[in-house]
Design a protein around this motif. Structure first.
Motif, short mmCIF file in Angstrom:
data_model
loop_
_atom_site.label_atom_id
_atom_site.label_comp_id
_atom_site.label_asym_id
_atom_site.label_seq_id
_atom_site.Cartn_x
_atom_site.Cartn_y
_atom_site.Cartn_z
N VAL A 138 0.83 -1.21 0.00
CA VAL A 138 0.00 0.00 0.00
C VAL A 138 0.87 1.26 0.00
O VAL A 138 0.62 2.20 -0.76
N THR A 139 1.91 1.28 0.84
CA THR A 139 2.73 2.49 0.92
C THR A 139 3.49 2.76 -0.37
O THR A 139 3.74 3.91 -0.71
N ARG A 140 3.85 1.72 -1.11
CA ARG A 140 4.50 1.93 -2.40
C ARG A 140 3.56 2.66 -3.36
O ARG A 140 3.94 3.63 -4.02
N GLU A 141 2.34 2.16 -3.46
CA GLU A 141 1.36 2.80 -4.35
C GLU A 141 1.02 4.20 -3.86
O GLU A 141 0.84 5.12 -4.65
N TRP A 142 0.92 4.35 -2.57
CA TRP A 142 0.61 5.63 -1.93
C TRP A 142 1.67 6.66 -2.30
O TRP A 142 1.36 7.79 -2.65
N GLN A 143 2.93 6.26 -2.20
CA GLN A 143 4.02 7.17 -2.55
C GLN A 143 4.02 7.49 -4.03
O GLN A 143 4.21 8.65 -4.43
N ALA A 144 3.81 6.46 -4.87
CA ALA A 144 3.81 6.68 -6.31
C ALA A 144 2.71 7.65 -6.74
O ALA A 144 2.87 8.38 -7.73
N ALA A 145 1.60 7.67 -5.98
CA ALA A 145 0.50 8.56 -6.32
C ALA A 145 0.88 10.03 -6.18
O ALA A 145 0.26 10.91 -6.78
N ALA A 146 1.94 10.32 -5.41
CA ALA A 146 2.39 11.70 -5.23
C ALA A 146 3.39 12.13 -6.30
O ALA A 146 3.73 13.31 -6.40
N ASP A 147 3.85 11.18 -7.12
CA ASP A 147 4.90 11.47 -8.09
C ASP A 147 4.56 12.58 -9.08
O ASP A 147 5.44 13.39 -9.43
N PRO A 148 3.31 12.67 -9.58
CA PRO A 148 3.01 13.74 -10.55
C PRO A 148 3.33 15.14 -10.03
O PRO A 148 3.77 16.00 -10.80
N ALA A 149 3.13 15.38 -8.75
CA ALA A 149 3.43 16.70 -8.18
C ALA A 149 4.93 16.96 -8.22
O ALA A 149 5.37 18.05 -8.62
N ALA A 150 5.73 15.97 -7.84
CA ALA A 150 7.19 16.14 -7.86
C ALA A 150 7.70 16.29 -9.29
O ALA A 150 8.58 17.11 -9.57
#
Length: 296
Positions: A138-150
């Motif tokens: 879950v935390t991997r997907e959760w982190q990846a979901a923030a990638d567009p902002a970065a």
């Protein structure tokens, strides 16, 4: 600063909002019901609806939204909601941040379970993620979901939060009655490292991340001296003036805890390298400090 906070009604969110306001920041809470005041704004993560002008005009956006971690670990519906509520809200906010002309900083909630079981190896924020346990996945997907902002150039901090030890919240709230009754027990052989943090250090670290414009990337929100489960068991028993004689066998826990078994028996010796390197000082550095503060 102008700060927008999602998940502000939860235990951590409510403490964070209060502290931000005490420091003079203007906070708007994203709420799912019809907003009732000037400091609230209604959003619908499932429908993708929110005030994009509000988010785009903020200096900092914080996402702490997600269904409770405590639940039935044998339930597929619980596991699905656990994943979807975190990924969906993060993805929506990251997309709005990415589209903003003047991009706000994005503090994306996450968990220390990202690392998976690493035994006794000390873990900085650059350590790899191992295994396929539920919360690690879950935390991997959760982190990846923030990638567009970065990727769009926003400053993004991923808040890899350890369990917050406080008598008003899980897990300490659930453990206290057992330990006070003399039924405290180590889990398995107790050698696994058990990351944790006090509420006041979590709030202070998150405010620190919001206010420091040069801080970005993953942040381990965890006390510097991570105890083993055996050390935690003895420290909590001592704090409530009881003794802890018992041990819960690993094979029993593995079956009874279902998808949460790896969280009880896995070992994560994380270190808050990025936070300390940025000048942040923890008030509760070890297990005894964390528990003493959590029991106040």
């Amino acid at each position: 600063m102008k700060v927008v906070v999602a998940g502000s009604s939860g235990f951590l969110g409510s403490h964070l909002v209060r502290r931000l306001r005490e420091r003079g920041h203007e906070v708007t809470r994203l709420v799912r019901r019809a907003s009732e005041g000037p400091d609230e704004s209604t959003w619908d993560p499932e429908g993708g609806a929110l005030d994009r002008t509000l988010v785009g005009g903020a200096d900092v956006v914080v996402n702490l939204a997600g269904s409770p971690t405590a639940g039935n670990p044998h339930s597929k519906a619980w596991a699905r909601e656990l994943r979807e509520t975190r990924v969906r809200t993060t993805s929506l906010l990251a997309g709005v941040v990415a589209d903003a002309e003047r991009k706000p900083a994005f503090l994306a909630g996450n968990g220390i379970s990202y690392y998976g079981d690493h035994g006794a190896e000390p873990l900085s924020e650059s350590a790899d993620s191992r295994g396929d346990a539920l919360l690690t996945s879950v935390t991997r997907e959760w982190q990846a979901a923030a990638d567009p902002a970065a990727e769009a150039g926003a400053r993004v901090c991923v808040l890899r939060t350890a369990p917050v030890m406080d008598r008003r919240a899980a897990p300490l709230k659930m453990l206290l009655p057992l330990f006070k009754a003399g039924l405290g027990a180590r889990l398995g052989d107790g050698s696994q490292y058990m990351p944790m943090i006090s509420c006041r250090d979590w709030v202070a670290a998150t405010v620190h991340a919001a206010e420091h414009e040069t801080l970005s990337g993953p942040l381990n929100l965890v006390c510097p001296d991570v105890p083993t489960n055996a050390e935690f068991t003895q420290a909590l028993a001592s704090a409530v003036r009881r003794r802890a004689f018992f041990a819960a066998p690993a094979f029993v826990l593995d079956k009874a805890a279902g998808a949460m078994g790896p969280e009880l028996l896995g070992s994560v010796r994380a270190r808050p390298v990025a936070l300390e390197g940025s000048g942040f000082t923890f008030r509760d550095a070890d297990v005894r400090d964390v528990i003493a503060t959590g029991l106040r």
